[in-house]
Design an enzyme around this catalytic site. Structure first.
Site, PDB file in Angstrom:
ATOM      1  N   ASN A 194       1.366  10.591   5.011  1.00  0.00           N
ATOM      2  CA  ASN A 194       0.148  10.279   4.268  1.00  0.00           C
ATOM      3  C   ASN A 194      -0.332  11.516   3.501  1.00  0.00           C
ATOM      4  OD1 ASN A 194      -2.353   9.000   3.478  1.00  0.00           O
ATOM      5  ND2 ASN A 194      -1.979   7.537   5.101  1.00  0.00           N
ATOM      6  N   TRP A 195      -1.624  11.811   3.494  1.00  0.00           N
ATOM      7  CA  TRP A 195      -2.172  12.894   2.667  1.00  0.00           C
ATOM      8  C   TRP A 195      -1.908  14.275   3.266  1.00  0.00           C
ATOM      9  CZ3 TRP A 195      -5.142  16.025   5.452  1.00  0.00           C
ATOM     10  CH2 TRP A 195      -5.604  15.509   6.661  1.00  0.00           C
ATOM     11  N   ASP A 234       0.843  -1.209   0.000  1.00  0.00           N
ATOM     12  CA  ASP A 234       0.000   0.000   0.000  1.00  0.00           C
ATOM     13  C   ASP A 234       0.876   1.256   0.000  1.00  0.00           C
ATOM     14  OD1 ASP A 234      -2.209   1.672   0.027  1.00  0.00           O
ATOM     15  OD2 ASP A 234      -2.591   1.449   2.171  1.00  0.00           O
TER      16      ASP A 234
HETATM   17 CA    CA Z   1      -4.328   2.648  -0.320  1.00  0.00          CA
END
Ligand code: CA
Length: 731
Positions: free
Chosen positions: A426-427, A336
């Site tokens: 992350n974002w 991921d």
């Molecule tokens: Ca993902």
């Protein structure tokens, strides 16, 4: 109204306006009639960001560096920052949006893709827009029902909705102008990212790779919603030609995928759920492409091939969507490890030469500096300690030097990875300050285990993650020392990264992960909210802490700054949610004790408004039914929980993180009929808890209940619980 009819009607209306504008020398496309300040937002403003009075797009300007030229608030006076106004928001389900501000009007989005407009000086609400997303869509959102903001262009605002629509609103009134469905509603696509507008086209991607979809980006005409082009990021599993802009690129990508493999059923992934960046200098678009579907490369592509363009930056020609170049950060992605994280554009002097670069600090823990003229890797350095899937990059080939143990599907053994799917970054928006020469990464250290599963149920469930992993392996062992170590080990960092020296210049350590995005200014400042409920400012050059303003709730969004009536403001959306609080369970640590209160907070120098107190999650003892499950029943319930429940309710049922209910404290644990009505009959479907009757029998639902009761008894006995004192944010 049918879409065609609507387009025709809009077409007629627009033709009339266009005629009007043409007579007064208007742009090549008409501005929305009746709009005020937003009417001025065009490519020229978004290229520079102007003088900083406006914050006209989520990333400030097309370079998306979130660097404001404003200096009224600066390193000398930021300690005098106080609240100018605040607005409580309706949904405590994850606040990820950066506000945009144009001519004294502030526009921000919240969970369930709702839009809110305010007077940016007084905080007076102007209008709200609710696209009325079906709450049952929530179970197809891997990482909460969040939204990261709107885009503005020539009088309109553009919104991507959780259920896959792209909607144009009249910025003056909040009324819907046009709406198009950008996804196949029968598939688990979602949209959480902000659209981008370039050359009178609105660009939007999507998410859903945890469930099984094929990623793409579509360009629509900004005035009418008519489709201009679509670029798929992975080949068509049927082998058919799409007749889209990506056809030539897909012919090139296809040999990097196996002949069979689960991607043929799942769609392969590669969703572009956040970063779509336009480079006005080189007239190129950069897509940040996501992970594979399923994650497990052994299942997805029979362990063969790089699987282009997963985990890649792909450059396109804006007018046509034609492929220009790509750089793949994680070939044969299996963890991921998305490349969807924020992309910053800059020009740096490296080795005595001016280089036009793009910078990204994606999930996998490496900070990339890439030559944006051709996609060549310039630097790749580890921005968190302990990265263990790769030791570095071969700068000749641009490929990672992998740790063989990381390919868990080859070894057949579980791999405890740092970073993990939760990400080294992350974002949360990253920013870059050209004066300091530093990028500010909201980083974190969160490890997690990967274990291959060949059970078909881990690849093609009608509800839940289909990632080809034994997700139950992420559950905590019943060992207090291990859980306490995992909790202490999951921490946050603010890393000020020098992209030329390829190393950090300064770092701030936080006791909990999932802190806020960053924003930086010419006033030598970096702003960041924290998971533990402070809004902080640091000196951009040295990292000296200059402000720690308690706001009474965790912050994860990035801030914006703007000028109105001669005063500089800083606006940030506060409130927790997103992937980490839902999924991580015990290791959320101290952040679980911090209130989750959705609130837009706007600061100015000398602001005197007191924030009302917020209330911490209730952790007073609730009656727990006796543990009545046999060891076999508890073990079966645990496995089912791992497969179906934990991505939202947390590993070991210790989650929710103040966002969703903590099942260990559920009042329904002792009520078998009540439990069945929720899990099987869908009694709470209007709050997003759908019926699991497609995947669980009533007996299996009861096994999960017995497991949660058992887990709660163990946790109460072995793990300390905290008090529930209200947290007063006012200073
Ligand atoms: Ca993902």
């Amino acid at each position: 109204m049918e879409r065609g009819e609507r387009l025709m009607r809009n077409g007629f209306a627009l033709a009339a306006i266009a005629a009007l504008l043409a007579s007064c020398g208007g742009n090549n496309q008409p501005a929305k009639s009746g709009a005020s300040g937003v009417g001025k937002v065009d490519g020229a403003l978004l290229t520079t960001g102007g003088d900083g009075s406006d914050w006209a797009m989520t990333g400030f300007n097309y370079s998306e560096t979130r660097f404001s030229p404003l200096t009224q608030i600066n390193a000398d006076n930021v300690g005098k920052l106080g609240v100018a106004w605040f607005a409580d928001m309706p949904d405590a389900r994850g606040q990820e949006a950066t506000p945009i501000v144009i001519d004294g009007k502030l526009f921000v989005t919240g969970p369930w893709s709702k839009v809110f407009a305010y007077d940016a000086v007084t905080g007076k609400p102007l209008w709200t827009y609710d696209p009325k997303v079906d709450p049952q869509k929530g179970v197809q959102a891997c990482c909460d029902v969040v939204n990261r903001g709107v885009a503005a262009w020539k009088g309109r605002l553009y919104l991507g909705t959780l259920d896959g629509r792209l909607i144009a609103l009249d910025a003056a009134t909040g009324k819907e102008d046009w709406s198009v469905q950008t996804t196949d509603k029968a598939k688990p696509y979602t949209i959480t990212g902000a659209p981008r507008v370039v050359k009178d086209m609105v660009l939007i991607g999507n998410g859903g790779a945890e469930f099984g979809v094929r990623g793409y980006v579509t360009a629509y005409d900004a005035a009418t919603g008519a489709k201009k082009w679509r670029f798929y990021t992975v080949p068509n599993p049927t082998g058919a030609k799409d007749n889209e802009a990506s056809d030539a690129a897909m012919a090139k990508a296809a040999p990097t995928w196996s002949a069979n493999g689960q991607w043929k059923q799942s769609g392969g992934g590669g969703t572009v759920w956040d970063s779509i960046v336009y480079d006005p200098e080189l007239d190129q678009l950069y897509l940040g492409v996501g992970n594979g579907s399923p994650w497990n490369h052994g299942l997805r592509s029979e362990g063969k091939g790089d699987n282009l363009f997963l985990s890649s930056i792909v450059a396109l020609k804006p007018e046509t969507g034609e492929y220009l170049w790509h750089y793949q950060e994680t070939p044969a992605e299996s963890w991921d490890f998305t490349a969807t994280q924020p992309i910053n554009l800059a020009t740096l002097t490296i080795g005595g030469k001016q280089r036009k670069v793009l910078m990204q600090a994606p999930k996998n823990g490496f900070f990339y500096v890439i030559d944006r003229t051709n996609g060549t890797l310039i630097n790749a350095g580890q921005f968190i300690p302990g990265v263990n899937w790769a030791s570095g990059y071969d700068m000749k080939t641009g490929r990672p030097i992998e740790n063989p143990a990381a390919r868990y599907y080859k070894t057949g053994k579980p791999f405890l990875a740092v970073p993990s799917a939760i990400a080294a970054h992350n974002w949360q928006p990253m920013s870059f300050n050209p004066k300091a020469g530093l990028a500010y990464i909201p980083a974190q250290i969160v490890g997690a285990g990967y274990m291959a599963s060949s059970d078909p149920l881990d690849q093609a469930k009608p509800i839940g993650f289909n990632v080809g992993e034994n997700l139950g392996a992420l559950m905590y062992p019943r060992d207090a020392a291990t859980i306490k170590a995992a909790t202490a080990g999951a921490t946050g960092l603010l890393v000020a990264w020098d992209p030329v020296a390829n190393k950090p210049r300064w770092t701030v350590k936080y006791p909990a992960p999932w802190n806020g995005g960053t924003m930086t200014t010419a006033g030598n400042l970096v702003f960041q909210g924290t998971a533990l409920g402070e809004f902080r400012a640091y000196a951009a050059d040295t990292g000296k802490q200059l402000l720690a303003y308690p706001v009474g709730t965790g912050i994860m969004a990035g801030a914006a700054t703007y000028m109105a009536g001669g005063t500089q403001y800083v606006a940030v959306l506060a409130g927790r949610g997103g992937a980490l609080p839902l999924s991580i369970g015990y290791a959320i640590g101290k952040a679980a004790e911090v209130p989750n209160h959705p609130r837009l907070i706007v600061f100015k120098l000398g602001g005197t408004v007191a924030l009302p107190a917020t209330t911490a999650p209730d952790s007073a003892a609730v009656p727990l039914p006796a543990a009545s499950g046999t060891p076999e029943q508890v073990a079966q319930g645990r496995a089912l929980f791992g497969r179906y429940c934990q991505v939202c309710h947390g590993a070991s049922a210790a989650g929710g993180g103040g966002v969703l209910p903590n099942l260990q404290r559920s009042g329904t644990l002792g009520n078998a009929d009540g439990w069945k009505s929720i899990v099987i009959d869908g009694a709470l479907k209007d709050r997003g808890m759908v019926s699991f009757a497609k995947v669980l029998t009533p007996d299996q639902a009861q096994l999960i209940r017995l497991y949660v009761i058992d887990e709660a008894h163990w946790a109460r006995k072995n793990l300390s619980t905290s008090g529930a004192a209200p947290v007063a944010p006012a200073r």
